[in-house]
Design a protein around this motif. Structure first.
Motif, PDB file in Angstrom:
ATOM      1  N   ALA A 385       0.720  -1.257   0.038  1.00 53.28           N
ATOM      2  CA  ALA A 385       0.063  -0.020   0.210  1.00 53.28           C
ATOM      3  C   ALA A 385       0.811   1.142   0.012  1.00 53.28           C
ATOM      4  O   ALA A 385       0.598   2.217  -0.601  1.00 53.28           O
ATOM      5  CB  ALA A 385      -0.844   0.130   1.185  1.00 53.28           C
ATOM      6  N   ILE A 386       2.030   1.338   0.577  1.00 56.16           N
ATOM      7  CA  ILE A 386       2.737   2.444   0.942  1.00 56.16           C
ATOM      8  C   ILE A 386       3.606   2.618  -0.494  1.00 56.16           C
ATOM      9  O   ILE A 386       3.733   3.687  -1.008  1.00 56.16           O
ATOM     10  CB  ILE A 386       3.842   2.211   1.989  1.00 56.16           C
ATOM     11  CG1 ILE A 386       3.071   2.240   3.182  1.00 56.16           C
ATOM     12  CG2 ILE A 386       4.910   3.401   1.684  1.00 56.16           C
ATOM     13  CD1 ILE A 386       3.967   1.877   4.555  1.00 56.16           C
ATOM     14  N   PHE A 387       3.798   1.676  -1.184  1.00 54.25           N
ATOM     15  CA  PHE A 387       4.370   1.595  -2.422  1.00 54.25           C
ATOM     16  C   PHE A 387       3.427   2.257  -3.519  1.00 54.25           C
ATOM     17  O   PHE A 387       3.891   3.117  -4.204  1.00 54.25           O
ATOM     18  CB  PHE A 387       4.845   0.246  -2.950  1.00 54.25           C
ATOM     19  CG  PHE A 387       5.658   0.058  -4.288  1.00 54.25           C
ATOM     20  CD1 PHE A 387       6.936   0.803  -4.352  1.00 54.25           C
ATOM     21  CD2 PHE A 387       4.762  -0.545  -5.307  1.00 54.25           C
ATOM     22  CE1 PHE A 387       7.443   0.641  -5.785  1.00 54.25           C
ATOM     23  CE2 PHE A 387       5.573  -0.303  -6.526  1.00 54.25           C
ATOM     24  CZ  PHE A 387       6.907   0.208  -6.965  1.00 54.25           C
ATOM     25  N   VAL A 388       2.441   1.825  -3.536  1.00 53.01           N
ATOM     26  CA  VAL A 388       1.240   2.259  -4.566  1.00 53.01           C
ATOM     27  C   VAL A 388       1.169   3.799  -4.276  1.00 53.01           C
ATOM     28  O   VAL A 388       0.982   4.646  -5.139  1.00 53.01           O
ATOM     29  CB  VAL A 388      -0.104   1.489  -4.278  1.00 53.01           C
ATOM     30  CG1 VAL A 388      -1.091   2.228  -5.185  1.00 53.01           C
ATOM     31  CG2 VAL A 388       0.142   0.120  -4.707  1.00 53.01           C
ATOM     32  N   ARG A 389       0.815   4.374  -2.934  1.00 51.18           N
ATOM     33  CA  ARG A 389       0.560   5.753  -2.588  1.00 51.18           C
ATOM     34  C   ARG A 389       1.791   6.423  -2.936  1.00 51.18           C
ATOM     35  O   ARG A 389       1.825   7.828  -3.381  1.00 51.18           O
ATOM     36  CB  ARG A 389       0.366   5.936  -1.000  1.00 51.18           C
ATOM     37  CG  ARG A 389       0.071   7.092  -0.622  1.00 51.18           C
ATOM     38  CD  ARG A 389      -1.012   7.515  -1.090  1.00 51.18           C
ATOM     39  NE  ARG A 389      -1.588   8.916  -0.608  1.00 51.18           N
ATOM     40  CZ  ARG A 389      -2.196   9.725  -1.157  1.00 51.18           C
ATOM     41  NH1 ARG A 389      -2.511   9.419  -2.531  1.00 51.18           N
ATOM     42  NH2 ARG A 389      -2.650  10.797  -0.331  1.00 51.18           N
TER      43      ARG A 389
END
Length: 696
Positions: A385-389
């Motif tokens: 999720a952090i990578f997508v954000r």
């Protein structure tokens, strides 16, 4: 005739509106002055305040409304874009970077939060629930206002871009740090799973028999329960022995059988043992220590007991009961059994706990592996999720967008918004009227005088017999003079008629004596007495006017004098024939105040009153005033009836009420009040008419 309570209630209800109108009439000068001042202020504002014009502009921003909230699975890394929230956008426009800079561009000095110190009223707000922003500027200088209206969207655009770039930079840096931390957490949990697997190679296999573990745990549980029951049983036996021990007599008296010498030797040995113990304790404790003192007390007790034993062996001996020793041994054995049972219980508890722990470790092996695997999955999702954000913010950093679209160019509204003459006029008129009414009410609140007929009725709780108009010029003549006002003559005749009617209804006979009282000499009491005397004389009765006290003005009004008067009659220094003088009134004689310095007493007044009644058919006493309450009681006790003369604006409320209470308590009949010099003629007429209807 209605009673006094019904009369007061009817008067109050009938005149409540009239009383309000009377209040407005009395305080009209204050009301008019307040309205005039308010209108002057209004005129000054309209004339000297320059007109204020409104400049209007509107534009839309690329943002969400305050009612649209995005759902972000990672709230801690949400990007705070100032253009994404209407409320935030409005706050930015109202801050130093936009509105403050717009003021500075026009050379206007101010501080945010203190804009009212300038001549420019700037309002920035959202249009309903839309993305449209409306800006209005009220000022005297339209040129600077238009320039400010153009500057606000431009400055916000620059500020929004600058803040957006700074916020994106901070957010991307924060997410990169979070991504590194999430990657490290993922590696840590994988390493922990690997270590746990190596430490528990047999978890999940059939190498250990679970039934044997369960059987051992059950056996340990049964052993614990048996030990627990054994402990309880031994405790019960110990308690039973202790109860039996408490019932055994502590001593036995056996005369002639046991030698006293044996007991004496035993006590001596015990005392020696206690002293040895005390010596040992003194090595460690001081003599005043509680333990040492307890040993001293035992030694003293044993010595006292020793001194009581006789020297002869044949004397009766009291000794310790031997059964005590038997029971003490049994109790000691029971305590040993309790301790042994508790030791067995402790071993059973340890066995039970160890078997349970072994069984729990065996059963928890597989859930621990599952827990570690679940943690690994959660950390993997957080990392993704952090990578997508992070990728999304990186794309937004490279994108370019226009945050503002102007809808309406700045324009000046044709009509000024300030000042508004008609509105200000209404406000001034209402404010002036309320201020005048307030000042008037305040003035009347602190004015304790009786000023209206209604107040007279409320204070005295009596009838108003008549109302005399203001006395000016020829109105001060007697009603026997043709030049006297018809209103004055009618008022006096009405007072005479009501006096006779009320007194006749109450006593069923003609009135022969009347006292006129007042609060002071300034209430036209003497004028009223002269004219009542003329009215009675006109009906064929002989009348004598009597001046009582220094507040009477009969001599001054009638222009007559006499060597002797009423006080001389009271003092016994003159006869009746010497004090009665002729007056300027037809059929009326008078008795002056007199020269003797004598106190008026009820006995003397009664005697003089009888002498005067022999000379005339009607005696009218002018006075005294309430300044001399004892004189009022003395004269009022011998006359047939009393009346109070009241001039509105002169007496005080508390004095008028007290005077009416005094007159009502006398043996004479208190008939009511006659108003003199009343300005409000319409109110007076209404009161008279109401009382006529009520009497009928």
């Amino acid at each position: 005739m209605k009673n006094a309570s019904q009369f007061r209630s009817a008067i109050h209800n009938a005149l409540s509106l009239r009383e309000i109108l009377s209040f407005l009439g009395r305080q009209r000068l204050i009301v008019f002055a307040s309205v005039a001042v308010a209108l002057l202020v209004w005129g000054a504002i309209v004339m000297f305040v320059p007109p204020t014009y409104r400049i209007y502009t509107s534009f839309t921003i690329d943002a969400r409304t305050q009612y649209n909230n995005s759902s972000d699975p990672l709230n801690e890394v949400s990007f705070p874009d100032p253009s994404m929230d209407i409320l935030t956008a409005v706050q930015v426009m109202q801050g130093e970077t936009v509105l403050g800079q717009a003021y500075q561009n026009q050379g206007i000095t101010f501080a945010i939060g203190n804009e009212n110190n300038t001549d420019y009223d700037v309002n920035i707000d959202q249009a309903g629930y839309t993305n449209e922003i409306i800006v209005t500027i009220d000022s005297h200088d339209t040129a600077k206002s238009v320039a400010m209206a153009n500057d606000i969207p431009r400055l916000y655009k620059e500020s929004s871009r600058r803040q957006r770039d700074e916020a994106l930079k901070v957010a991307i840096g924060y997410l990169e740090t979070q991504y590194k931390q999430a990657n490290a957490d993922m590696q840590a949990i994988m390493a922990e799973i690997e270590r746990w697997t190596k430490a528990h190679p047999t978890v999940g296999t059939a190498s250990t028999d679970p039934e044997a573990r369960s059987s051992a745990a059950a056996e340990a549980e049964r052993s614990w329960q048996g030990s627990l029951a054994e402990v309880e049983s031994s405790k019960d036996r110990l308690a039973s022995l202790q109860r039996d021990y408490a019932k055994i007599p502590k001593t036995i008296t056996n005369p002639g059988v046991i030698s006293a010498l044996t007991r004496v030797n035993a006590l001596k040995d015990e005392i020696a043992q206690l002293k040895a113990t005390r010596e040992q304790m003194l090595v460690q404790y001081l003599p005043d220590n509680p333990l040492v003192k307890a040993i001293d007390a035992k030694i003293a007790e044993r010595e006292k007991t020793l001194s009581t034993y006789p020297d002869s062996d044949a004397s009766p001996v009291t000794y310790r009961n031997p059964n005590l020793d038997v029971f003490e041994n049994k109790i000691a054995d029971a305590r040993g059994e309790v301790e042994a049972a508790q030791a067995r219980l402790a071993r059973a508890v340890q066995w039970r706990d160890s078997t349970k722990m072994a069984l729990r470790e065996f059963n928890q092996g597989e859930p621990e592996r599952s827990r570690l695997s679940s943690i690994a999955q959660d950390r993997s999702k957080a990392k993704d999720a952090i990578f997508v954000r992070l990728q999304d913010l990186t794309m937004r950093q490279n994108a370019v967008r226009e945050p503002i679209q102007v809808v309406t160019q700045p324009q000046i509204l044709p009509q000024p918004v300030k000042p508004r003459p008609l509105l200000y006029f209404v406000i001034a008129l209402v404010a002036g009227t309320l201020m005048g009414l307030g000042f008037g009410a305040l003035k009347e609140h602190f004015d304790d005088r009786v000023t209206t007929p209604v107040q007279v009725v409320r204070e005295t709780e009596a009838y108003i017999l008549s109302v005399l108009p203001p006395l000016r010029g020829r109105d001060r003549l007697s009603i026997g003079d043709s030049r006297t006002s018809r209103r004055v003559a009618n008022a006096v005749n009405l007072a005479k008629q009501r006096i006779e009617t009320i007194y006749g209804l109450a006593d069923n006979e003609d009135i022969r004596s009347l006292m006129l009282a007042s609060m002071s000499r300034d209430e036209d009491r003497s004028f009223l007495a002269r004219n009542l005397a003329v009215a009675y004389a006109a009906s064929g009765r002989s009348v004598i006017l009597v001046s009582v006290g220094p507040t009477s003005q009969l001599e001054a009004l009638g222009g007559y004098k006499a060597p002797f008067g009423y006080s001389d009659l009271l003092a016994g220094t003159a006869k009746v024939a010497d004090v009665i003088v002729d007056t300027d009134l037809p059929g009326v004689k008078a008795v002056t105040e007199g020269n003797a310095q004598v106190s008026i007493t009820a006995t003397h007044v009664a005697g003089v009153h009888q002498l005067l009644l022999e000379q005339a058919s009607m005696i009218i006493y002018d006075g005294p005033s309430y300044l001399f309450p004892f004189d009022i009681q003395s004269v009022g006790s011998v006359v047939d009836a009393t009346v109070i003369a009241v001039k509105p604006g002169v007496p005080k409320k508390n004095l008028l009420g007290a005077a009416s209470d005094v007159l009502r308590g006398l043996t004479s009949k208190f008939l009511g009040v006659i108003l003199t010099s009343t300005l409000n003629e319409e109110v007076s007429k209404d009161i008279v008419k109401f009382e006529d209807d009520d009497a009928a």
